[in-house]
Motif scaffolding. Sequence first.
Motif, PDB file in Angstrom:
ATOM      1  N   UNK A 172       0.869  -1.484   0.086  1.00 26.45           N
ATOM      2  CA  UNK A 172       0.042   0.196  -0.048  1.00 26.45           C
ATOM      3  C   UNK A 172       1.212   1.152   0.179  1.00 26.45           C
ATOM      4  N   UNK A 198      -5.548  -6.721  -5.523  1.00 28.11           N
ATOM      5  CA  UNK A 198      -6.213  -7.822  -5.048  1.00 28.11           C
ATOM      6  C   UNK A 198      -8.020  -6.835  -5.113  1.00 28.11           C
ATOM      7  N   UNK A 199      -8.630  -7.824  -6.158  1.00 26.85           N
ATOM      8  CA  UNK A 199      -9.391  -7.579  -6.159  1.00 26.85           C
ATOM      9  C   UNK A 199     -10.561  -8.538  -6.753  1.00 26.85           C
ATOM     10  N   UNK A 200     -11.634  -8.524  -6.801  1.00 29.13           N
ATOM     11  CA  UNK A 200     -12.604  -9.262  -7.877  1.00 29.13           C
ATOM     12  C   UNK A 200     -11.883  -9.133  -9.387  1.00 29.13           C
ATOM     13  N   UNK A 226      -5.786  -1.732 -12.506  1.00 28.51           N
ATOM     14  CA  UNK A 226      -6.564  -0.397 -12.701  1.00 28.51           C
ATOM     15  C   UNK A 226      -5.907   0.638 -12.991  1.00 28.51           C
ATOM     16  N   UNK A 227      -6.650   1.100 -13.475  1.00 27.63           N
ATOM     17  CA  UNK A 227      -5.705   2.248 -15.231  1.00 27.63           C
ATOM     18  C   UNK A 227      -4.294   2.734 -14.798  1.00 27.63           C
ATOM     19  N   UNK A 228      -4.463   3.408 -13.328  1.00 26.19           N
ATOM     20  CA  UNK A 228      -3.606   4.199 -13.035  1.00 26.19           C
ATOM     21  C   UNK A 228      -1.182   3.031 -12.929  1.00 26.19           C
ATOM     22  N   UNK A 260      -9.619  -7.191   0.402  1.00 28.12           N
ATOM     23  CA  UNK A 260      -8.271  -6.403   0.944  1.00 28.12           C
ATOM     24  C   UNK A 260      -8.561  -6.116   2.653  1.00 28.12           C
ATOM     25  N   UNK A 313      -5.825  12.923   0.741  1.00 31.70           N
ATOM     26  CA  UNK A 313      -6.821  13.122   0.894  1.00 31.70           C
ATOM     27  C   UNK A 313      -7.656  12.487   1.492  1.00 31.70           C
ATOM     28  N   UNK A 314      -7.708  10.937   0.948  1.00 30.89           N
ATOM     29  CA  UNK A 314      -8.348   9.356   1.772  1.00 30.89           C
ATOM     30  C   UNK A 314      -8.102   9.881   2.883  1.00 30.89           C
ATOM     31  N   UNK A 369      -3.225  11.737  -3.313  1.00 28.01           N
ATOM     32  CA  UNK A 369      -4.466  11.925  -3.213  1.00 28.01           C
ATOM     33  C   UNK A 369      -4.733  10.502  -1.568  1.00 28.01           C
ATOM     34  N   UNK A 389      -0.290   2.227  -3.457  1.00 29.35           N
ATOM     35  CA  UNK A 389      -1.124   4.246  -3.233  1.00 29.35           C
ATOM     36  C   UNK A 389      -0.001   4.933  -3.850  1.00 29.35           C
TER      37      UNK A 389
END
Lengths: 268, 81
Positions: A106, A208-210, A215-217, A241, A140-141, A137, A132
């Motif tokens: 992360x 890690x995701x279904x 992801x785009x980044x 997650x 901000x999160x 960002x 990350x």
Amino acid sequence: MTPELAYLEGPHGALFAVRHSTVVPRRRLLLLPPFGEELNKCRALLTRTAAALVADGVETLLVDLHGTGDSAGEFGAARWTSWLDELEFALDALGNEVPIGLFAVRSGALFVPELLARRPGRVDRALFWQPVSSGNQFLKQLLRLRVMASKFAGVEESVAGLQQELARGAAVEIAGYEIAPALAAAISAVKLAAPALQGLARVDIVEFMSGADPTLPVRQLVAAVGAAGGEAHAEVVDCEQFWASQELAQPAAAIASAVRLCAASMAA
Amino acid sequence: MIEAQLKAILGDVLGLKDRGAALTPDSGLMGTLPEFDSMAVVSILTAIEERFGVTVSDDEVDAEIFQTVGSLLAFVTDKVA
């Protein structure tokens, strides 16, 4: 395999270290831990992953950064640069016998650019878990976490308002962690981008995701590393997650992917 | 496409397992699912930002978009467009 626990004399006080080592190591990895509560959620999984890796000849070292876990200091006094000093110290503690890599979890990914810049050539590969990539960002999160918690408690706050507090020099407390303005400013200035990864022989990024594409980044990062002549791979592992789940999760698929990718990079 | 990814995010973040696949646009979220607390809101927004490559500012976020899967889907579709 039982990990060795020790207090190292770090550059900013005692550093609690967890080392998984073996008689004939093939590689050593420095773990770059995630921020705040995410490390607590990940710790058990990281220990199990380290145990699986060391059985395959991959040693790991995890240190608790200043003001976190069992190391010296208060979180409110923690600074980004002192954390980097400690990680640089830990890199040295890995010795020179076998190739050294980074294993960033992360927001641990945000340490990578500066660490590689400080010690060029020291590290030849990096494995990222759900990195990350934008410190701005991420901050901000974190602030949003506080805003939402306040909102649920009936108090109106805003991310912009908290940013102004930080800019005025006031610390902001988020979920029990007092974040100093200097720490917030340093985090928000970091970006994980392809140029920072130049010089690495191999980069692996796992999300890690279904079942979905990276992801785009991450796709952009992999393409940019490739265009710069590096070797980068992205993969998606379908599991919980673990850094965010309410119940402690230790998905076997995550551990298996780390072992497989480390083995692949050693064979290459 | 967006709907499937959004349902995957909800399933992942809320740990819904099989219940995730059963979500429809009418499925209630905040106030309906016990898992849907402030931490979940933050995790979902984070996942949306990371997976769709968008930035959500907090003045765009209010309780209404978290009423149902459909209201959240409308929000995300609007962001991605």
